[in-house]
Design an enzyme around this catalytic site. Structure first.
Site, PDB file in Angstrom:
ATOM      1  N   HIS A 308      89.784  32.607  50.701  1.00 23.53           N
ATOM      2  CA  HIS A 308      89.530  32.015  52.504  1.00 23.53           C
ATOM      3  C   HIS A 308      90.422  31.940  53.241  1.00 23.53           C
ATOM      4  O   HIS A 308      90.928  32.831  54.293  1.00 23.53           O
ATOM      5  CB  HIS A 308      88.496  30.959  52.440  1.00 23.53           C
ATOM      6  N   GLU A 309      91.879  30.817  52.385  1.00 24.60           N
ATOM      7  CA  GLU A 309      93.216  30.503  53.390  1.00 24.60           C
ATOM      8  C   GLU A 309      93.780  31.955  53.239  1.00 24.60           C
ATOM      9  O   GLU A 309      94.542  32.097  54.568  1.00 24.60           O
ATOM     10  CB  GLU A 309      93.887  29.131  53.020  1.00 24.60           C
ATOM     11  N   HIS A 312      92.659  34.311  56.251  1.00 27.20           N
ATOM     12  CA  HIS A 312      93.720  33.581  57.352  1.00 27.20           C
ATOM     13  C   HIS A 312      95.275  33.855  57.727  1.00 27.20           C
ATOM     14  O   HIS A 312      95.871  34.432  58.594  1.00 27.20           O
ATOM     15  CB  HIS A 312      93.109  31.928  57.131  1.00 27.20           C
ATOM     16  N   GLU A 338      87.494  33.631  60.898  1.00 30.94           N
ATOM     17  CA  GLU A 338      87.177  33.591  60.689  1.00 30.94           C
ATOM     18  C   GLU A 338      86.417  34.655  59.747  1.00 30.94           C
ATOM     19  O   GLU A 338      86.181  35.004  58.462  1.00 30.94           O
ATOM     20  CB  GLU A 338      85.549  32.730  60.906  1.00 30.94           C
TER      21      GLU A 338
END
Lengths: 544, 544
Positions: A308-309, A312, A338
């Site tokens: 997830h990170e 980003h 997101e």
């Protein structure tokens, strides 16, 4: 988004209008490095104005660089006694930034540049547009109102922390009403003609409003609530035992580095560090930070947090480097951000075709524990869908329902149909109706998130929207002929990165979110792709 | 100073006049957060001027906080690709700081405040004095000259690095002449009436000049050169084998933390990190950084590096906290700073009475290796005096001779009596005459230090002066009745810290170095105490 614990990403921290504390009485403040008084000749001299724009951007860049660095590293490495000094330094830098942006000179400069659009490059036009918008979010709030709001949310955050620990809604309740009142009042001052909640929705996702989100969430609700009910009726869940147990922390950190490489992050631009609440941020495209944690007893959570990170970070470092020293650096909105984190977490990381690669990477570090797990076992174990109490621990299917509930309650509070005192009841009822779970206390109920205490009304919906944007990107890739299964099976995500870089990342803030989606997909945003994806995936898993 | 490897401390980085790059055409730049035009009414309104002074200091504080943080952490934690962006951000912050300090408004403000001294508190008077001095170092250099000098030293540093590696004096030679020419020209622009070398000596140690240093170094030379010759004539050296060997790195880091505690540094204000070239710095009194290294094969070097950097950190964190957000924060000069670092490294750390405590602390981490070493063996092993080639590895006795040689050569270059081409010869001759060693190559000779390449002429002498200041402080403590041996034997350094805090640390930059020494010791600076100390200590060790 299953086990990933995401706090509030810090990408939009610098955009938060609620943080405004500097005087906004334009004309009183002057700008470092810029001529003190606007040169009337500049009206006929766009060259001088463009030079002034570049100078303004350079100063904003340096302050942003310093502030992001201090905010990223400060809490984890600063000595204990330095917290107050850090806060003081940050608030002065922020004040300078606001003085810079809010000055009458900057206002006049942006106005002149806005009126000679045809002389500017597309990038310069985007700079003027984005700076004008950033500026208006600040100058339209009287200084006294802005600083009162900062004081209120600081206090409210402190009260909330204690209230959450003590399961004590009553102590937080008056603060929540005051925060909503303030945000309504500020929204009216900024845009008297607009509905107050729309003003804040637009702040976090430019171009969005209640009508937009109502349409989106009604599709989500109509799809996911009955789908979840069907799943619950099956009274069967895949086993998670194959990925449970204690996993050595040091080896988990080595795995984290391998996951960055697997996603395609360039180690030369990455700094990976430890933190309690995972986040990522970027100072420039050459400098991204991922702060993560590893819990020895939940390797799966850690793996998906990293993916997830990492999403980003791919976005932030994928912006065209020529935008580094401008306000167009970074992600264009919370929703698009997101969409990228959830793309790598869910559409890639939780796809059946990627399971052999991901499991294989994990097994190299934990052969004894994972060596005999099959990709299918792993896929099912990481895709359980079930009603739950805590948003940050929710799975891919039910996550948007957690957001929907917050969106509905935010609307009721802003319209005055509900007060803070009604929130725990509304919360219990909706968790029962949509998710089929019984809320046992407010700590794991309406007190679980920090957003409302911090005055971040309008932020939650972007989390769900990001998932839907991502599904549409995925749909378009396949529609354009990408061999989705083939790419994921190969473990080489280069074609996906190339697509996202070309359609999303490189533009930074120079395109608004709706434009990004429309240009990337050849059609406007459509939640159908997200709903179709969820139905197809979870029907297959649960044999519906 | 024996095995301690000290690069250039970063304490004075922000004071370096040579770094001036911003335009200094006062009146063109305005100041963030300050009224754009000076208010004529302020002439009769010192209150408004004092408020403006406080505002100026707040902005300088925030920039200093950001810059020091970026400079401290950047090189060790930033991803590889981010170096250029870091440099860009730092140079813009520096430019803003200079615009702030050099503006016509600030000039007028400081002038008005300087003329109403009787209305100001002693601290405010010191602020005005120090800011006026900092400002004049910048505004007296034309912008074009300042930026040309920055370009020259950037290039010269790069050439020097290659030249040092390749033992290639010839490639560096023309740059050295150009640096000296530039520094002479800039000094003449700043203070036409003064000798150029005096201008730079005064920058690093306010109040010093050639006459001051000539007197100091002639005493040092008359004392140390014959003393060293006597030692060399003895043809005996204490053995160092008792402290040699491989020492586990992880345990050395634990030892480093214990050494900080032994010196009395508060862990709540300290951040200890790793680096190649040790340094320390402080953002405020609540936030000091020590960056050190551990070489597995030289535990003694690491221990004395920690004590040295710890002394710097004690000074910085010992300043009166009320000065934190002002220009009076931090050490008053390079010489006084070195007096503190060398105090803990040498006067405490290399005293016979402290040997049991220091060895005991080390032995707790390395019982197997050091458990049988006696304090006397340890004392002798860490106090060998001998001629050597490399300054940063020199011992306590010969260290000032390395500095003397540089001081003499700097004078010859500035007076025009020597050119860069003469330097290697001058170097060889003096190392032979003063230290009795044969210089075999320029890498370990005139190319060993970065200072000249970076335009830091006038900096070296402060290193030796700091040692002499420290000896005078020690002398005065004993004269006032401190039981020196008793304190060091007890291992509790509180009485020494209390004395230094009271006489040196707490004043920050509010007192100039000469004043610090005179007020602390009840007499002006006198190098006799230093010379007496060296003679007494090393005569005893070598039985002279």
């Amino acid at each position: 988004m299953a086990e990933t614990t995401d706090g509030i990403p810090s990408f939009d921290d610098l955009d938060e209008p609620v943080a405004a504390t500097a005087t906004t009485t334009a004309g009183q403040t002057s700008i470092p490095g810029m001529p003190a008084s606007p040169n009337p000749a500049a009206l006929a001299n766009p060259k001088a104005d463009i030079a002034a724009l570049n100078d303004l951007e350079r100063h904003l860049f340096a302050h942003r660089y310093a502030s992001i660095g201090i905010e990223c590293y400060g809490p984890s490495i600063d000595p204990e006694a330095a917290t107050g000094d850090r806060g003081e330094a940050l608030s002065i830098l922020q004040e300078e930034d606001q003085a810079l942006l809010c000055s009458a000179e900057t206002g006049a400069l942006l106005e002149r540049l806005g009126s000679v659009g045809e002389l500017l490059s597309p990038t310069q036009r985007a700079q003027v547009r984005v700076l004008t918008r950033d500026r208006s979010r600040l100058v339209d709030i009287p200084a006294v109102e802005a600083s009162a709001f900062t004081r209120l949310t600081t206090e409210s955050d402190a009260v909330w922390r204690k209230a959450k620990d003590a399961n004590d809604w009553a102590s937080f309740e008056p603060y929540l009403d005051r925060v909503v009142d303030s945000m309504r009042r500020i929204a009216k001052l900024r845009r008297p003609e607009a509905d107050p909640y729309d003003v804040w929705l637009d702040d976090f996702e430019h171009g969005s409003d209640r009508a937009f989100y109502d349409a989106f969430f009604s599709q989500v609700k109509e799809t996911v609530v009955p789908l979840l009910a069907q799943i619950q009726a099956k009274r069967w869940q895949p086993s998670r035992s194959c990925v449970e147990g204690k996993f050595d922390e040091r080896r988990q950190w080595e795995l984290a580095s391998n996951l960055m490489a697997l996603e395609g992050l360039d180690p030369k631009v990455m700094f990976l560090t430890k933190t309690e609440h995972p986040y990522s941020d970027a100072l420039t495209t050459n400098y991204a930070v991922i702060a993560a944690h590893v819990h020895p007893d939940d390797v799966v959570s850690n793996v998906y947090t990293m993916l997830h990170e990492g999403g980003h970070a791919l976005y932030e470092t994928g912006v065209d480097p020529s935008l580094n020293y401008t306000s167009l650096k970074g992600g264009t909105s919370s929703g698009i951000h997101e969409s990228q984190s959830r793309f790598f977490e869910n559409y890639v990381g939780r796809d059946r075709a990627f399971a052999p690669t991901l499991l294989g990477t994990m097994s190299r570090h934990f052969r004894g524990q994972l060596g005999r797990v099959t990709p299918n076992q792993f896929y099912l174990a990481t895709n359980r869908a079930e009603g739950s109490l805590v948003r940050t621990e929710a799975d891919e299917l039910t996550y948007p329902l957690h957001i929907l509930i917050r969106y509905e309650i935010e609307q009721l509070l802003f319209s005055g149909e509900a007060k803070a005192a009604d929130v725990p009841g509304l919360w219990r009822q909706r968790y029962k109706d949509y998710l089929g779970v019984k809320v046992t206390d407010d700590t794991h109920g309406a007190l679980q998130d920090t957003h409302w205490a911090d005055g971040l009304f309008g932020y939650f919906p972007t989390y769900a929207l990001g998932g839907a944007y991502g599904a549409q990107f995925r749909h378009r890739m396949i529609e354009e002929g990408m061999d989705w299964e083939g790419v994921l099976s190969s473990g080489d995500l280069a074609p996906i990165r190339a697509w996202l870089r070309d359609r999303v990342w490189r533009f930074g803030r120079s395109k608004d979110p709706a434009q990004i989606v429309e240009d990337a997909c050849g059609e406007p945003f459509d939640a159908r792709h997200y709903c179709d994806y969820l139905v197809e995936k979870f029907s297959a898993i649960y044999g519906l």
